[in-house]
Design a protein around this motif. Structure first.
Motif: not given
Length: 693
Positions: A367, A378, A448, A454
């Motif tokens: 990320v 995640l 997210p 994401h």
């Protein structure tokens, strides 16, 4: 294999030499050589561990004398006992995983080969520290570990934050090392040897005065305060997260910071002989653990949360070891789980904390941010990373039957006879469970919070995920060797039975309730959102601000230490520039002025007199040369002029009686002018004749 255990350290050293001098331009070969070397050390460490178990933990020592100075013998050697064997496995296991993981994490780094050479040098330093059989030798490797950690923390030195972090770590740990050095000199002076066995025999025999022994033990602990980031020298470790994530996993989770705990465990006979110093150790450990855990509650940088977790867990270990030294020192027949708990937790913590750091690196790799407030959701994108990270978090929280459960329970058991320590130990356990699952819920669960990050998130390559899976396995199973009644870990490390040889359900139940409570509170706030985190932060704004700013230790040191030192440095610079340099430069200026004066005198007075005399001679000779031109008319003219001058002088002196012969003077001047005019006319005539020819 035990008699050749020194090869465990020398193989990584050979790898460093090979990469630096022969393989630095061949990146794949350099990394492969480094990995092969640490794997070879791992295999040898495993064999040494098996042989040590076969000897039932009986120590093996080999050494030879280097020299003697003032009656003190200096030697180089190795000591293999249960503690050494376990530490060798811890260092080589985590280092092997970090080496393999770095293949993916550092793939595009322009200094790829240099990174692996530093890893090899660090492993040599740490393994040499573990193998050393005397305090002098351990101090040499101790300093080498400090050097290599500086190189690795500041590896990305082009970033100012990384360069500053490297300097901060190096300088801060040097303060602790100064104490270690003082303690080392006291050992040499009062024990006459640096060998562990020789020193401990002197302590047991009462040959070292009590006051000296207490002071010596506290100074030795100073080294552990620096390396293991204990209060008040804990401030360097969170900033050290500026280095590459594999460095954080290797140095600041499993090996270098564990060196301080190892030093206290190795020096335990000193603390048993000086229980007052042991209590100082325990208090420092508990203080550090509480401060670091409280700071970790509100941090948002994923690596800094893990850094403060490391500081807190190291404080746990230090506290347990200190309590053991105090209990046994005050009552040699006392039973204490402290030594067993501290060394046991040192092993299990290395595995699950190494996994947590590598997992954090995997997340950052995906990320491209360290801020957990920008993550979320995640779990579906990074299943291996997520599952292993959550397993490690459960382990550090102390959830049955993971590795951390067994070692943390031993920590709790070590505080059984110390109510204040016991209460704070449970509070710290609650905070640990809370901040670790705050981290998990904000990172892997929920929606997210940054959709762009994401969308681009993905699981790390297998070269990075395999080490995660292996460490995940150890985070689950490594603690099983310490299950009460199995005579596993304690049998060859503790050299006896642990505090409890059967399951103590009260300890297990209480510690589990505390851990589950911390996880549940994090669940309510950050997953279910039944309690607003923002509302809590606003309601307890002063406390939140205080913790978020890390108890203002950096600011405190800035105003009380750094600024005064900088001011002193500026004053000394000013004193040097204006006073010292002023005297030197003023002396030089006076010398230059005096030389100019002497030069003027030499040029215009001395040389002037000499050159003036020469000029007069040249002018007189030139006039005489003109008179002696060989022309008869000139001779006749000068004879006539001389007669006229004499007659005029005679006339004026005899007949006129003047004070000055004015007529004679006029005649002489007139004759001279006539001679000059005649001479010039003669030259022009000669030039004209020459031009016609």
């Amino acid at each position: 294999m035990t008699e050749f255990a020194y090869l465990i350290a020398l193989v990584p050293l050979f790898s460093f030499i090979m990469i630096v001098f022969f393989l630095r331009w061949k990146e794949k070969l350099a990394s492969g050589w480094s990995i092969a070397s640490i794997l070879a050390s791992w295999v040898m460490s495993l064999i040494v561990l098996i042989e040590t178990i076969g000897r039932h933990g009986e120590p093996y020592e080999m050494f030879f004398y280097l020299t003697a100075f003032k009656g003190i013998n200096f030697e180089i050697g190795i000591l293999i006992d249960g503690l050494t064997a376990v530490m060798l496995m811890v260092v080589t296991t985590v280092a092997s995983c970090v080496h393999i993981y770095s293949l993916g994490y550092m793939k595009d780094d322009p200094r790829y080969s240099r990174f692996f050479s530093y890893l090899s040098l660090f492993c040599f330093s740490m393994l040499g520290l573990v193998l050393a059989n005397n305090f002098f030798m351990i101090f040499i490797f101790w300093e080498l570990v400090g050097l290599t950690s500086y190189l690795l923390i500041g590896f990305w030195f082009e970033k100012k934050s990384a360069a500053d972090a490297g300097k901060k770590a190096f300088i801060t740990t040097r303060i602790g090392d100064l104490g270690f050095l003082v303690g080392l000199m006291m050992i040499g002076a009062y024990a006459g040897t640096f060998n562990y066995g020789g020193v401990f025999e002197k302590v047991a025999a009462g040959a070292i005065p009590t006051g000296v022994l207490i002071t010596m033990a506290i100074f030795i602990f100073g080294g552990a305060i620096g390396k293991s980031a204990q209060f008040p020298l804990h401030v360097w470790l969170p900033d050290a997260m500026e280095g590459p994530t594999p460095v954080s996993a290797l140095i600041h989770a499993a090996t270098m910071v564990a060196a301080g705990v190892y030093l206290v465990a190795r020096s335990m006979n000193l603390y048993v002989g000086a229980p007052e110093a042991a209590m100082v150790v325990a208090i420092i450990g508990l203080t550090t653990s509480f401060i670091a855990a409280s700071i970790g509650l509100v941090q948002n940088d994923i690596k800094r949360i893990l850094a403060y977790s490391t500081v807190s867990q190291l404080g746990y270990m230090i506290m347990a070891l200190g309590l053991y030294g105090y209990d046994v020192g005050m009552d040699p027949s006392a039973h204490s789980a402290g030594y067993y708990a501290g060394t046991f937790h040192l092993m299990t913590h290395a595995f699950f904390k190494g996994l947590l750091f590598l997992g954090a690196g995997s997340v950052i790799h995906a990320v491209h941010t360290n801020d957990i407030q920008d993550m979320g959701g995640l779990l579906g994108k990074m299943k291996i990373t997520s599952v292993t990270f959550i397993l490690a978090s459960l382990s550090i929280a102390g959830i049955f039957p993971l590795a951390g459960f067994w070692s943390k329970d031993e920590i709790v058991a070590s505080t059984h006879h110390h109510p204040i320590f016991n209460i704070f130990t449970l509070i710290i356990a609650f905070m640990t469970a809370f901040y670790m699952f705050r981290l998990c819920f904000l990172t892997f669960f929920g929606k997210p919070r940054d959709k762009h990050r994401h969308e681009h998130a993905h699981e790390s390559p297998r070269v990075m995920s395999w080490p995660l899976a292996f460490l995940g396995f150890l985070a689950v199973t490594a603690g099983w060797v310490g299950i009460p009644g199995l005579h596993g870990f304690s049998y060859f490390v503790y050299h006896g039975e642990p505090y409890h040889t059967s399951l103590h359900w009260d300890v297990m139940i209480i510690s589990t309730i505390v851990a589950v409570a911390g996880i549940f509170l994090a669940y309510l706030i950050y997953y279910k959102k039944s309690i607003s985190a923002d509302m809590l932060a606003e309601k307890f704004r002063p406390i939140h601000t205080f913790l978020y700013n890390k108890w203002y230790f950096d600011e405190l040191y800035q105003y009380t230490v750094i600024n005064p030192v900088m001011a002193l440095g500026r004053f000394m610079w000013s004193f040097d520039a204006r006073i010292v340099d002023g005297i030197v430069n003023g002396t030089a200026w006076l010398t230059m002025v005096w030389s100019e004066i002497k030069h003027w005198i030499d040029t215009w007075i001395v040389d002037g007199a000499v050159n003036g005399a020469g000029w007069l001679v040249r002018q007189g000779s030139s006039a005489l040369r003109w008179i002696q031109a060989g022309a008869v008319q000139f001779y006749a003219l000068f004879v006539l002029a001389g007669v006229l001058v004499l007659l005029a002088f005679k006339y004026e002196m005899v007949y006129v009686s003047l004070e000055w012969p004015w007529l004679t003077t006029i005649i002489i001047v007139g004759l001279l002018l006539l001679a000059v005019v005649a001479r010039r006319a003669n030259r022009e005539s000669a030039a004209h004749i020459q031009s016609e020819k």
